[in-house]
Design an enzyme around this catalytic site. Structure first.
Site, short mmCIF file in Angstrom:
data_model
loop_
_atom_site.label_atom_id
_atom_site.label_comp_id
_atom_site.label_asym_id
_atom_site.label_seq_id
_atom_site.Cartn_x
_atom_site.Cartn_y
_atom_site.Cartn_z
N SER A 76 14.16 -30.20 9.79
CA SER A 76 14.90 -30.49 8.57
C SER A 76 14.55 -29.50 7.46
CB SER A 76 14.65 -31.94 8.14
OG SER A 76 15.45 -32.30 7.04
N ASP A 114 20.72 -28.74 3.65
CA ASP A 114 19.44 -28.34 4.23
C ASP A 114 19.67 -27.74 5.61
OD1 ASP A 114 20.08 -30.73 5.52
OD2 ASP A 114 18.04 -31.49 5.53
N ASP A 143 19.32 -28.43 8.74
CA ASP A 143 20.02 -29.14 9.82
C ASP A 143 21.26 -29.87 9.31
OD1 ASP A 143 18.40 -31.11 8.56
OD2 ASP A 143 18.43 -32.36 10.36
N ASP A 199 22.06 -32.31 7.26
CA ASP A 199 22.27 -33.76 7.12
C ASP A 199 22.08 -34.21 5.67
OD1 ASP A 199 19.50 -33.57 7.01
OD2 ASP A 199 19.11 -35.08 8.55
#
Length: 573
Positions: free
Chosen positions: A144, A303, A305, A307
Site C-alpha cells: 500500500s 496510493d 495500490d 485503493d
C-alpha cells in the site's frame, strides 16, 4: 529454535538460494540486525503479511511468501475449494511480480489454479476479478502506502473482501502450522502453465471492471455539459492507478486530465515521494505545482495500490488549494450519492451506509437526513465488505456507500474493498455538479459543514519500533484498559468501550453493556460535547494510533477544540 539458530539454518540449508545466503553473510558481524531478521516469523496477521524486503524469517522474501501461501493452500483444500482457483494481482513495488509468481506456483504445486494478472493492477480490481472468475480466494502483493523498503501480501476470500473472522484466524493457524520450509511446495512455471494451473488474465477483466464502475454514474448529462471546462490534475504516485483512472475519466467524458509526469510511471523507489501516502501533504508537492500551472479545479492522488484517494480543491476566493481529509472527501461523495439517488428515485429499498467506529460522526448526520441506515463496524475495510455479504444473505438492507477515515471508500458492490478508481470517478462527477451550479468543491464542503455541523477529526500516532516497541505499545494499551481515564481535560468520558472484551461502561450511570462487534484490540472513549477519542495499535506499522473527533460551530472553533483535545490526550499519556 533461537534467532541465531535460525540464522545458521538459513545460511547452511540447501533449500535457500545463494543470493539469500550472500545477503545473510554480509550481516554476520551485526548481531542486532541478525536478531531483528530472525527473532520471529513475519507475522501473518488478519490481513496477511507486511514487512521489509530482505532475507530472514521476519522479512518479506520468496520463502516467507511461499510459506504463507502453503498455509493458505492447506486451508483452501480443507474447505474443498481447490477447484475454484485463486486470483493474484500485484503492484509496482520491488519484488512484487516475483512474489506474485511464487504464490501462484506454490498454489499450482498444491493443485490449485492461479489466475495471475499480466501486469500491475489496483487492489480493488483483484477483489472484482476473484468474484468475476468465481475463485475461492485472492492474493494482492502490495504494501500500500508504506515506504519503498516494504512489501506485503493481502489475502481475500470468495466474497471479494479481505478475510474476516473466524476465517482469518483459521487461515493464520494453517500458516503458523507450516514450520518446515521443506514441506512448502512449488513447481516450474512452464509445467504449471502446461498443466492448466497457471493462467494469465488481463484486458478481459479490465473491460468488465470498467463497465461495473460506470454503473455508479448518476448524471452523465452533467459530466457532458461541463467536462470541457473542468481541469483535473492526477498523480498515481508511481503505482497502479495510472491506466484505470485515466481510462475511466476519458470514457465518461472528462477532457482535461493532467497527470504528474514525474509520478506517472511505475517506480518502486518512489523517487519523488518520501512517503507515497495521500494522507501526507508533502506527497502532493508536484501535483499542486502542476495544478497551479493549469489552474486546475481539483487535484487527485491515489496510493500505489489505488485503493485510497487523496484530494485538494481550489478555493477561488483565496486562490489556494485546500487539502481534504478522507472523512471530508468521503462525506462529499456520500452526500452527493444519497441526495441525487433520492432526488432521481434511484435509491434502493432499505438503503444502508456503512462506516467504521473511527470515521467522522458526520456520516450519521447525513444518513439520518436522507433516511438511510448508518451502520458502524470495526476499523478495517474488510468489515465494510463483510456487511455487503451479510446484506445479500439476509436481505435486510441494500448497500449504497461505505467509507473509512483513512481515505478509503466504495460506491457500488462490484468490489468488496475500498476502491480509489470508483472514488475518483464519483468525486469528479460531484465536482462537475458543483461546477454546473457555479461553486467549487470547497464551497460544497462548507455548505455541508453549515448544514450538519463542523465535524473535524485528526490522528495522533506514537511510533515504537522493534522488539522493545511492541512491548511498549502493549503496556500503553494495558494502562488505558485497566485504568481508563475519567476525562481528557474538561471533556468527560461518558462511555468507555473495550472492543477486546466486548464490554461497554457508562461512566455516568455505571451501566454495563455489549459493543455488539467482534473482538478487537481497540479502546473507545465517548466524550461530552460531541467529542470522542479511540486508541488502537496499527495492524501494519509499529505504532499506536489515537483517533479523535469534535464538532464545532465554525472551522476555527472545530480547530481549537481538536487542538485542545490532542493536547489533553498527550498530557494524559
Amino acid at each position: 529454535m533461537g534467532y541465531k539458530d535460525q540464522y545458521e539454518f538459513w545460511l547452511e540449508d540447501s533449500y535457500f538460494d545463494d543470493n539469500t545466503k550472500k545477503e545473510l553473510q554480509a550481516i554476520k558481524d551485526d548481531e542486532k540486525e541478525i536478531e531483528e531478521r530472525f527473532y520471529k516469523d513475519l507475522e501473518f496477521g488478519t490481513g496477511g503479511l507486511r514487512g521489509i524486503i530482505g532475507a530472514g524469517t521476519n522479512r518479506m522474501n520468496i520463502y516467507t511468501v511461499r510459506k504463507a501461501t502453503q498455509g493458505l493452500a492447506n486451508y483452501i483444500k480443507k474447505q474443498g475449494g481447490e477447484s475454484k482457483g485463486v486470483a493474484i494481482a500485484y503492484d509496482s513495488r520491488r519484488k512484487s511480480p516475483e512474489f506474485a509468481d511464487e504464490a501462484a506456483l506454490c498454489l499450482a504445486a498444491n493443485g490449485i489454479k492461479a489466475y495471475v494478472f499480466d501486469s500491475l493492477r489496483p487492489t480493488p480490481e483483484l477483489s472484482f476479478a476473484l468474484r468475476t472468475l468465481g475463485c475461492i480466494s485472492g492474493i494482492v502483493i502490495t504494501a500500500s502506502h508504506n515506504p519503498p523498503e516494504y512489501n506485503g501480501y493481502k489475502c481475500y476470500w470468495e466474497d471479494g473482501a479481505q478475510v474476516a473472522a473466524p476465517r482469518d484466524k483459521e487461515i493464520i493457524t494453517e500458516v503458523n502450522n507450516v514450520t518446515n520450509y521443506h514441506d512448502v511446495k512449488t513447481m516450474d512455471k512452464n509445467e504449471a502453465v502446461k498443466a492448466g494451473l497457471y493462467q494469465v488474465i488481463g484486458k478481459e477483466i479490465d473491460d468488465k471492471y470498467m463497465v461495473e464502475l460506470k454503473k455508479q454514474i448518476i448524471h452523465p448529462e452533467i459530466i457532458s455539459e461541463v467536462a470541457g471546462d473542468m481541469k483535473i490534475v492526477y498523480s498515481p504516485f508511481n503505482g497502479t492507478g495510472n491506466l484505470p483512472v485515466r481510462r475511466i475519466l476519458d470514457e465518461i467524458g472528462f477532457k482535461n486530465v493532467y497527470v504528474v509526469p514525474e509520478q506517472e510511471m511505475p517506480d518502486p523507489d518512489f523517487t519523488t515521494l518520501a512517503y507515497p501516502n495521500p494522507e501526507d501533504p508533502k506527497a502532493f508537492t508536484l501535483a499542486l505545482k502542476l495544478a497551479k500551472e493549469k489552474n486546475a479545479d481539483i487535484v487527485l492522488a491515489t496510493d500505489p495500490d489505488a485503493d485510497r484517494l487523496g484530494i485538494y480543491a481550489l478555493d477561488t476566493k483565496s486562490g489556494e488549494y485546500i487539502p481534504f481529509t478522507g472523512n471530508m472527501s468521503g462525506m462529499l461523495i456520500a452526500e452527493y450519492i444519497l441526495r441525487e439517488r433520492t432526488a432521481t428515485g434511484r435509491m434502493p429499498e432499505n438503503p444502508a451506509l456503512v462506516t467504521t467506529i473511527v470515521t467522522t460522526n458526520m456520516a450519521m448526520a447525513i444518513s439520518a437526513d436522507y433516511k438511510v441506515k448508518c451502520i458502524e463496524v470495526l476499523t478495517g475495510f474488510k468489515y465494510i465488505g463483510e456487511q455487503i455479504k451479510l446484506f445479500e444473505q439476509s436481505g435486510s438492507n441494500n448497500y449504497v456507500f461505505g467509507l473509512e477515515e483513512s481515505y478509503g471508500c466504495l460506491a457500488g458492490t462490484h468490489a468488496r474493498d475500498k476502491d480509489a478508481i470508483v472514488a475518483v470517478m464519483c468525486l469528479c462527477e460531484m465536482a462537475a455538479w458543483c461546477k454546473k451550479n457555479g461553486k467549487t468543491v470547497w464551497d460544497q464542503m462548507i455548505e455541508l459543514y453549515e448544514k450538519y455541523g463542523y465535524f473535524k477529526e485528526s490522528q495522533y500516532s506514537i511510533t515504537m519500533k522493534g522488539i522493545d516497541g511492541a512491548k511498549e505499545i502493549a503496556d500503553l494499551m494495558n494502562k488505558l484498559r485497566s485504568n481508563p481515564p475519567k476525562n481528557f481535560g474538561d471533556l468527560k468520558v461518558k462511555e468507555f468501550r473495550d472492543y477486546d472484551t466486548g464490554k461497554t461502561l457508562n461512566l455516568e450511570t455505571g451501566a454495563e453493556g455489549e459493543t455488539g462487534l467482534p473482538k478487537s484490540n481497540v479502546l473507545y472513549f465517548d466524550l461530552t460535547n460531541d467529542s470522542w477519542c479511540c486508541a488502537r495499535p496499527s495492524g501494519t506499522e509499529p505504532k499506536i494510533k489515537f483517533y479523535m473527533g469534535v464538532k464545532g460551530t465554525s472551522l476555527e472553533d472545530a480547530d481549537a477544540k481538536l487542538q485542545k483535545l490532542t493536547e489533553d490526550l498527550k498530557a494524559y499519556l
